[in-house]
Design an enzyme around this catalytic site. Structure first.
Site, PDB file in Angstrom:
ATOM      1  N   THR A 178       0.856  -1.188   0.000  1.00 21.20           N
ATOM      2  CA  THR A 178       0.000   0.000   0.000  1.00 21.20           C
ATOM      3  C   THR A 178       0.891   1.236   0.000  1.00 21.20           C
ATOM      4  O   THR A 178       2.100   1.160   0.238  1.00 21.20           O
ATOM      5  CB  THR A 178      -0.915   0.010   1.245  1.00 21.20           C
ATOM      6  OG1 THR A 178      -0.107  -0.104   2.418  1.00 21.20           O
ATOM      7  CG2 THR A 178      -1.902  -1.149   1.199  1.00 21.20           C
ATOM      8  N   LYS A 209       7.476   1.854   3.846  1.00 20.86           N
ATOM      9  CA  LYS A 209       8.293   2.217   5.007  1.00 20.86           C
ATOM     10  C   LYS A 209       7.465   2.697   6.198  1.00 20.86           C
ATOM     11  O   LYS A 209       7.978   2.786   7.314  1.00 20.86           O
ATOM     12  CB  LYS A 209       9.347   3.248   4.633  1.00 20.86           C
ATOM     13  CG  LYS A 209       8.823   4.456   3.912  1.00 20.86           C
ATOM     14  CD  LYS A 209       9.939   5.145   3.113  1.00 20.86           C
ATOM     15  CE  LYS A 209       9.387   6.148   2.119  1.00 20.86           C
ATOM     16  NZ  LYS A 209       8.774   5.498   0.935  1.00 20.86           N
ATOM     17  N   VAL A 231      13.494   1.067   1.616  1.00 21.51           N
ATOM     18  CA  VAL A 231      14.502   2.123   1.454  1.00 21.51           C
ATOM     19  C   VAL A 231      15.414   1.740   0.297  1.00 21.51           C
ATOM     20  O   VAL A 231      15.907   0.619   0.248  1.00 21.51           O
ATOM     21  CB  VAL A 231      15.334   2.304   2.751  1.00 21.51           C
ATOM     22  CG1 VAL A 231      16.408   3.364   2.564  1.00 21.51           C
ATOM     23  CG2 VAL A 231      14.434   2.668   3.928  1.00 21.51           C
ATOM     24  N   GLY A 257       6.921   7.543 -13.364  1.00 17.74           N
ATOM     25  CA  GLY A 257       6.346   6.694 -12.324  1.00 17.74           C
ATOM     26  C   GLY A 257       7.008   6.872 -10.970  1.00 17.74           C
ATOM     27  O   GLY A 257       6.805   6.082 -10.057  1.00 17.74           O
ATOM     28  N   LYS A 282      12.281   7.513   5.381  1.00 17.25           N
ATOM     29  CA  LYS A 282      13.382   6.570   5.143  1.00 17.25           C
ATOM     30  C   LYS A 282      14.471   6.730   6.207  1.00 17.25           C
ATOM     31  O   LYS A 282      15.010   5.726   6.717  1.00 17.25           O
ATOM     32  CB  LYS A 282      13.957   6.775   3.750  1.00 17.25           C
ATOM     33  CG  LYS A 282      13.029   6.234   2.656  1.00 17.25           C
ATOM     34  CD  LYS A 282      13.520   6.607   1.264  1.00 17.25           C
ATOM     35  CE  LYS A 282      12.633   5.938   0.203  1.00 17.25           C
ATOM     36  NZ  LYS A 282      12.760   6.585  -1.113  1.00 17.25           N
ATOM     37  N   GLY A 287      14.283   0.733 -11.192  1.00 14.01           N
ATOM     38  CA  GLY A 287      13.010   0.678 -11.905  1.00 14.01           C
ATOM     39  C   GLY A 287      12.015  -0.106 -11.080  1.00 14.01           C
ATOM     40  O   GLY A 287      12.299  -0.465  -9.934  1.00 14.01           O
TER      41      GLY A 287
END
Lengths: 319, 319
Positions: free
Chosen positions: B78, B107, B134, B187, B205, B302
Site C-alpha cells: 500500500t 516504510k 529504502v 512513475g 526513510k 526501476g
C-alpha cells in the site's frame, strides 16, 4: 587479536566465546598453548616469549596443532602467492579435513582452490569464508549471499589501494618512487611493491570475484593485465588536469562463452563515478539482471577493516 | 507478479514453488482464488475479470483471505501513510498473527510498527521483512544482517529519487513544474508529489534506517525536515554552475542521548561523492566502528528493482 579482544563481550552475548590456542608465522614458527594464550601478550613484541607464555614445543605444523588442541577455527593470513595460492590452500585444506572452519584474508586460495575448498567445507559441514580477500572487510561476498536468484552480468571497479594511492599522490606532485614509499609507510604496499604496481593484486581480486560471484572458475593468468609502471608522472598529472584522470580499472563482463576480464590503466571522464575514488578508497559497480546498478564503496580502510572481515566470517561460521 | 514468473524455474531449484491466491487493491477490492490465479492474466488489464478467473465472492478482507486459503506469505505494498503507517500495519499484523510471513515495500509500518511487528514475527517463528522500503531493492537491511557485531555511528545519503531527479532536471533547464511532471511520467512521483518535494519520503526513510539499523525508535516527526520547494530554479542552476550543487541530503548521527537526524537541501562541493549522485540514483554512506566508510549506491532503479527487494525477502523468508 585486538579486534577479537575489543569485541569479546559482544561475541559472548552472541553465544561465542574463544581462546587462541596457536599462532604461526614464518618468523615465529608454531607457538601453541592448549589452554589459550593471553591475548594482551600476543599483541606485544614477543608474543611467544618463553617467559610470558607456556609454549608447547612439540608442535611444528598445522596438522599437529589442529589435533593437539582440537581446534574449531583456523584464521589464515599468509601473503599472496599469485601462481599457486600456496601454502594457504594446504593450511585451509588441513583445517577443513580436520573439521575446523577455514577463514582466510588471502585471495590466492580463492582463485586456486575455491571449488575444492568449498566442496570440502560442505562435505564436513563447516565453512570456507574469505570476506577480507577483496576490498578488506567490505561485505562483497556476504552481500551476494544475501542476493538470491540474481545474476551478475558485469562489474567495474578500483580494487587495488596501493596503485590508487600512488596515482593520487603522483597527481598531487610526488614522483612514482615517493608515492610507492608513502604506500609502504602506510602499510599498504609490501617491500617488493610489484604485485601491486604490475596489476597482479587487482587481477587476482578480479579472478576471485569472477570465480565466486559469476561462477566461472578463472585464473589470474587468464585475465588481460597491465600495471601502472608504464605511466609517466607528467602524463598522470596532465590527464588529471584535463579532467581525464588515470585509474587502474578492473572489469569483467559475461559473454556467450564465459567471462571477459581485464585490469589496466584507463583515463576516465570526471562524470564516471570511478574517477572520484581517491587515495586508499576502493569501489566496485555491479550490473545484475534485476538490479541494474549496485555499487559498494569503501573509504579509509585500515588494518581493523581487514580484521573485521575475518571477524564477520568467524561469527557467520560459529554463530 | 512478473518477476515471480520470470524467476519461477530458479525458485523451483531453490525448493520454492508458489501460487497467488489473492490480490487486493483500493480499486479491485479483494479477489481470491484458492487454486491460484493465472499470473499472465494478473498482469493484464482486467486481473480479476469474472470471465478469465474464478473469483470467490465471499472474501472481503485480509483476515478472511488468510484463513480461506491458508496463506503462507503476504506481500504488502500500500502507499505511504506518513502519520500512522496504516493500513499497512494492520495488514502485516494480520498476516503474522495468522502465521504467514509479512513482506512490505512500505516504510510506514517500519517506522510506526517495527518493534511490534518484529516481536510478533519472532513469537510466531515467521519473518517481517521490508528490504524495498529504502532504496528500492538495494540490499540495505540485509547488508546489515550480514555485518555482525558492528555499530553504526552515522550515515549520510540521498534517499529520495523524485527530488534528486527534479534538482538534476532543474539544473539542466526545466522549471520546477516541468521536472515534477517528468518525475510523474517516469512513475517516480505520485499525483500529489508533496510527500517527495516536502521531504517526507526521505524523512520516513531516515526514520526507518535509524529505527532498524541504529536501534533507536524514531518517528518522522522527530526529524528536522525541509523539502526542496523553497529553492528557486535560478539558485539551483547557479549553485551547480559554481560547483556547489544543491542536494536533498539525509543525515543521522549517534549522540550521547540518542540520534540526531535531518533532511534538507544543502549545497555540496564537487569533492563530496554525494554531489555526483544524479537523476534517479540514490546513495548512502555509512560510518561504523569497524568499517570507517562503507557506501551503497543504486543507479537506474526501476519497478523491477523494488520487486526484487520483495522477491529477495520472500526467498529469505521461505527458502
Amino acid at each position: 587479536v585486538q579486534l577479537l579482544q575489543k569485541k569479546r563481550a559482544e561475541l559472548h552475548t552472541l553465544g561465542i566465546d574463544w581462546r587462541i590456542t596457536g599462532i604461526a608465522s614464518r618468523r615465529l614458527g608454531w607457538c601453541v598453548n592448549t589452554g589459550g594464550f593471553d591475548p594482551e601478550n600476543l599483541c606485544g613484541a614477543d608474543p611467544c616469549g618463553a617467559g610470558a607464555l607456556a609454549r608447547e614445543k612439540s608442535i611444528n605444523d598445522v596438522h599437529q596443532w589442529l589435533r593437539s588442541v582440537q581446534a574449531n577455527v583456523l584464521f589464515e593470513a599468509t601473503s599472496l602467492n599469485v601462481a599457486s595460492g600456496q601454502p594457504a590452500i594446504d593450511n585451509l585444506r588441513a583445517a577443513l579435513e580436520f573439521g575446523a572452519h577455514a577463514i582466510t584474508a588471502n585471495k590466492g586460495p580463492v582463485v586456486h582452490g575455491y571449488q575444492e575448498l568449498r566442496d570440502l567445507a560442505q562435505s564436513k559441514g563447516k565453512r570456507f569464508l574469505f570476506e577480507s580477500a577483496v576490498m578488506d572487510g567490505a561485505p562483497i561476498f556476504s552481500l551476494f549471499r544475501e542476493l538470491p536468484a540474481i545474476h551478475l552480468k558485469s562489474f567495474r571497479g578500483i580494487l587495488n589501494s596501493t596503485t590508487n594511492l600512488i596515482l593520487t599522490e603522483m597527481e598531487r606532485g610526488m614522483t612514482f618512487d615517493e608515492s610507492v614509499e608513502k604506500a609502504q609507510s602506510l602499510g599498504l604496499a609490501e617491500t617488493d611493491p610489484s604485485n601491486d604496481t604490475e596489476g597482479w593484486d587487482a587481477t587476482v581480486k578480479v579472478a576471485a570475484l569472477v570465480t565466486v560471484l559469476m561462477g566461472v572458475p578463472t585464473k589470474p593468468q587468464q585475465i588481460q593485465r597491465e600495471g601502472i609502471t608504464r605511466l609517466k608522472v607528467e602524463d598522470v598529472r596532465a590527464a588529471r588536469q584535463h579532467g581525464q584522470p588515470y585509474k587502474l580499472v578492473c572489469r569483467a563482463q559475461r559473454t556467450s562463452s564465459g567471462v571477459e576480464a581485464s585490469v589496466g590503466p584507463q583515463q576516465l571522464p570526471l562524470s564516471d563515478p570511478l574517477s572520484a575514488v581517491a587515495g586508499t578508497s576502493s569501489a566496485v559497480y555491479f550490473e545484475t539482471d534485476v538490479l541494474p546498478g549496485l555499487a559498494i564503496i569503501e573509504s579509509n580502510p585500515g588494518v581493523e577493516t581487514t580484521a573485521y572481515g575475518m571477524l564477520a566470517d568467524f561469527i557467520h561460521a560459529v554463530g
